[in-house]
Write a protein that holds these residues in place. Structure first.
Motif, short mmCIF file in Angstrom:
data_model
loop_
_atom_site.label_atom_id
_atom_site.label_comp_id
_atom_site.label_asym_id
_atom_site.label_seq_id
_atom_site.Cartn_x
_atom_site.Cartn_y
_atom_site.Cartn_z
N VAL A 1 -71.26 -23.73 13.02
CA VAL A 1 -72.13 -24.61 12.97
C VAL A 1 -72.56 -24.62 11.47
N VAL A 2 -72.88 -26.16 11.07
CA VAL A 2 -73.58 -26.36 9.68
C VAL A 2 -74.91 -26.55 9.94
N GLU A 3 -75.62 -25.57 9.62
CA GLU A 3 -77.21 -25.83 9.46
C GLU A 3 -77.42 -26.47 8.05
N THR A 4 -77.93 -27.53 8.18
CA THR A 4 -78.15 -28.38 6.75
C THR A 4 -79.58 -27.66 6.12
N GLY A 5 -80.59 -27.35 6.91
CA GLY A 5 -81.63 -27.05 6.36
C GLY A 5 -82.67 -28.05 5.50
N THR A 6 -82.33 -29.33 5.92
CA THR A 6 -82.83 -30.52 5.52
C THR A 6 -83.20 -31.56 6.14
N ARG A 7 -83.79 -32.54 5.97
CA ARG A 7 -83.83 -33.66 6.88
C ARG A 7 -83.33 -34.98 6.05
N ASP A 8 -83.26 -34.63 4.95
CA ASP A 8 -82.48 -35.82 3.92
C ASP A 8 -81.06 -36.07 4.41
N LEU A 9 -81.05 -37.17 5.12
CA LEU A 9 -79.77 -37.69 5.81
C LEU A 9 -78.85 -37.93 4.77
N GLU A 10 -79.14 -38.64 3.65
CA GLU A 10 -78.29 -38.91 2.47
C GLU A 10 -77.51 -37.91 2.10
N ALA A 11 -78.53 -36.86 1.64
CA ALA A 11 -77.85 -35.65 1.02
C ALA A 11 -76.94 -34.78 2.32
N VAL A 12 -77.29 -34.88 3.37
CA VAL A 12 -76.42 -34.47 4.54
C VAL A 12 -75.22 -35.09 4.42
N VAL B 1 -80.89 -45.38 11.34
CA VAL B 1 -80.81 -46.79 11.41
C VAL B 1 -81.73 -47.49 10.26
N ARG B 2 -82.80 -46.64 10.08
CA ARG B 2 -83.89 -47.29 9.09
C ARG B 2 -83.00 -47.27 7.69
N LEU B 3 -82.47 -46.32 7.51
CA LEU B 3 -81.56 -45.99 6.10
C LEU B 3 -80.36 -46.78 5.99
N GLY B 4 -80.08 -47.49 6.99
CA GLY B 4 -78.72 -48.29 7.02
C GLY B 4 -77.42 -47.71 7.00
N LEU B 5 -77.54 -46.42 7.53
CA LEU B 5 -76.42 -45.31 7.41
C LEU B 5 -75.41 -45.51 8.76
N VAL B 6 -75.63 -46.49 9.53
CA VAL B 6 -74.76 -46.42 10.84
C VAL B 6 -73.68 -47.76 10.95
N ASP B 7 -72.45 -47.19 10.78
CA ASP B 7 -71.47 -48.03 10.72
C ASP B 7 -70.92 -48.81 12.32
N ASP B 8 -71.11 -47.74 13.33
CA ASP B 8 -70.87 -48.20 14.57
C ASP B 8 -71.83 -47.88 15.52
N TYR B 9 -72.56 -48.56 16.44
CA TYR B 9 -73.25 -47.91 17.56
C TYR B 9 -72.57 -48.10 18.74
N VAL B 10 -72.55 -46.76 19.62
CA VAL B 10 -71.86 -46.90 20.81
C VAL B 10 -72.99 -46.67 21.74
N VAL B 11 -73.15 -47.45 22.69
CA VAL B 11 -74.39 -47.33 23.39
C VAL B 11 -74.12 -47.32 24.87
N TYR B 12 -74.22 -46.28 25.98
CA TYR B 12 -74.01 -46.40 27.27
C TYR B 12 -75.19 -46.82 28.21
N LEU B 13 -75.00 -47.84 29.00
CA LEU B 13 -76.05 -48.29 29.79
C LEU B 13 -75.79 -48.05 31.06
N ALA B 14 -76.80 -47.54 31.77
CA ALA B 14 -76.84 -47.26 33.26
C ALA B 14 -77.68 -48.27 34.12
N PRO B 15 -77.05 -48.76 35.02
CA PRO B 15 -77.79 -49.63 35.79
C PRO B 15 -78.94 -48.90 36.64
N THR B 16 -79.99 -48.62 36.08
CA THR B 16 -81.26 -47.91 36.36
C THR B 16 -82.35 -48.30 35.48
N LEU B 17 -83.40 -48.17 36.21
CA LEU B 17 -84.72 -48.44 35.35
C LEU B 17 -85.68 -47.37 35.35
#
Length: 333
Positions: A235-246, A271-287
């Motif tokens: 496991v890599v524990e980053t010890g930070t919330r700085d995603l760019e540094a991670v 998403v806010r930082l513009g760091l996502v290249d692909d989104y993979v979203v699984y949608l279930a037919p439920t509410l």
């Protein structure tokens, strides 16, 4: 070039090197040899193809390559030099090499009197090598963000329970996606709340041969008895919330692709930082209704600032639907 792209796909999709294919053509258009890159430390596609030609008989041939021949010394020598020394008369490539050290092969070839043609089937070749190209251009690992939700965008019921929104086919697809990435990333909140194993498993629950490195973002420690501590990779524990540094740190570790499975806090930060290249979203037919949405505030205070995506794939998985999307206009290859 279509054949070269097909050959390139035979190489490993993961790792520090791109998938590259090469076809050597005689002046009459017939194929003299073919090659592809089989992974780090092995001959590059051009050298692989040249090795199948009798010395001296490469003179006057045309090399058709999916990526501009490299111009640097790594574990192997420059492909540009190998082509020149073999006497190849013409090089046709699909995509320019954006690497600061590896690029420039086309210019060396031209200086040596070799005819160079660029951009043939560039879009198709770019799509095939997209992960590597994004990393080469941005200097960080390729990031895939995943979530599973109801049709109304909820990832859990109001009490936090979420197993299982999607069916078995969608969940197995997630495991395949995990195995296709170098690392899997979550926040400490997910670790503490869900105690996930973050392994890639087959239909029978067995571990798949390729396991992503588990990465935990945040300042809190992973409990010693967490399921994550039994993961086959350290496991890599980053010890930070700085995603760019991670991401920088993961890149330094040789990780070239990251599968983000964190909750809405981590997902929204990517998403806010513009760091996502692909989104993979699984949608279930439920509410489900309620407050447990897939994403938190993204800073979209007006409809004109919405983050419009382009769907690149959508198909059913059992009763569910998987949607793959990326930013538009496209920022990467």
């Amino acid at each position: 070039m279509s054949r070269a792209i097909s050959l390139a796909r035979r190489g490993p999709a993961r790792g520090v090197n791109p998938q590259v294919g090469c076809v050597l053509l005689r002046p009459d258009g017939s194929t003299a040899a073919e090659g592809w890159h089989r992974g780090a430390g092995t001959p590059h596609a051009e050298v692989d193809a040249l090795s199948q030609v009798v010395p001296g008989e490469a003179r006057g041939l045309t090399a058709v390559v999916t990526l501009e021949p490299c111009d640097h010394v790594g574990r192997t020598g420059p492909c540009s030099v190998a082509l020149i020394e073999a006497g190849v008369a013409r090089v046709v490539h699909a995509v320019d090499d954006p690497g600061a050290s590896s690029g420039g092969g086309a210019e060396r070839l031209r200086r040596a009197g070799v005819e160079v043609v660029a951009g043939v089937l560039a879009e198709e070749a770019s799509e095939m090598a997209r992960r590597w190209l994004v990393t080469a251009r941005t200097g960080r690992p390729f990031v895939t963000l995943k979530w599973a939700s109801s049709l109304d965008g909820r990832t859990a019921a109001s009490d936090g329970s979420s197993r299982w929104i999607t069916g078995t086919a969608a969940r197995q697809h997630v495991h395949e996606q995990r195995a296709a990435h170098d690392a899997i990333l979550v926040g400490t909140g997910t670790v503490l709340a869900d105690d996930p194993s973050l392994t890639a498993r087959g239909d029978g629950g067995e571990l798949l041969p390729d396991q992503p490195v588990p990465v935990v973002v945040g300042t809190r420690s992973v409990p010693a008895d967490a399921a994550l501590c039994r993961h086959p990779r350290e496991v890599v524990e980053t010890g930070t919330r700085d995603l760019e540094a991670v991401l920088d740190d993961l890149g330094d570790r040789g990780i070239r692709s990251v599968f983000v499975e964190g909750g809405p806090t981590v997902a929204s930060a990517f998403v806010r930082l513009g760091l996502v290249d692909d989104y993979v979203v699984y949608l279930a037919p439920t509410l489900l209704g309620g407050p447990r949405t897939a994403l938190d505030d993204l800073g979209v205070d007006h409809i004109d600032r919405q983050r419009r995506l382009r769907v690149t794939d959508a198909h059913p998985l059992g009763d569910d639907l998987v949607v793959v999307a990326r930013d538009t206009p496209r920022r990467h290859a």
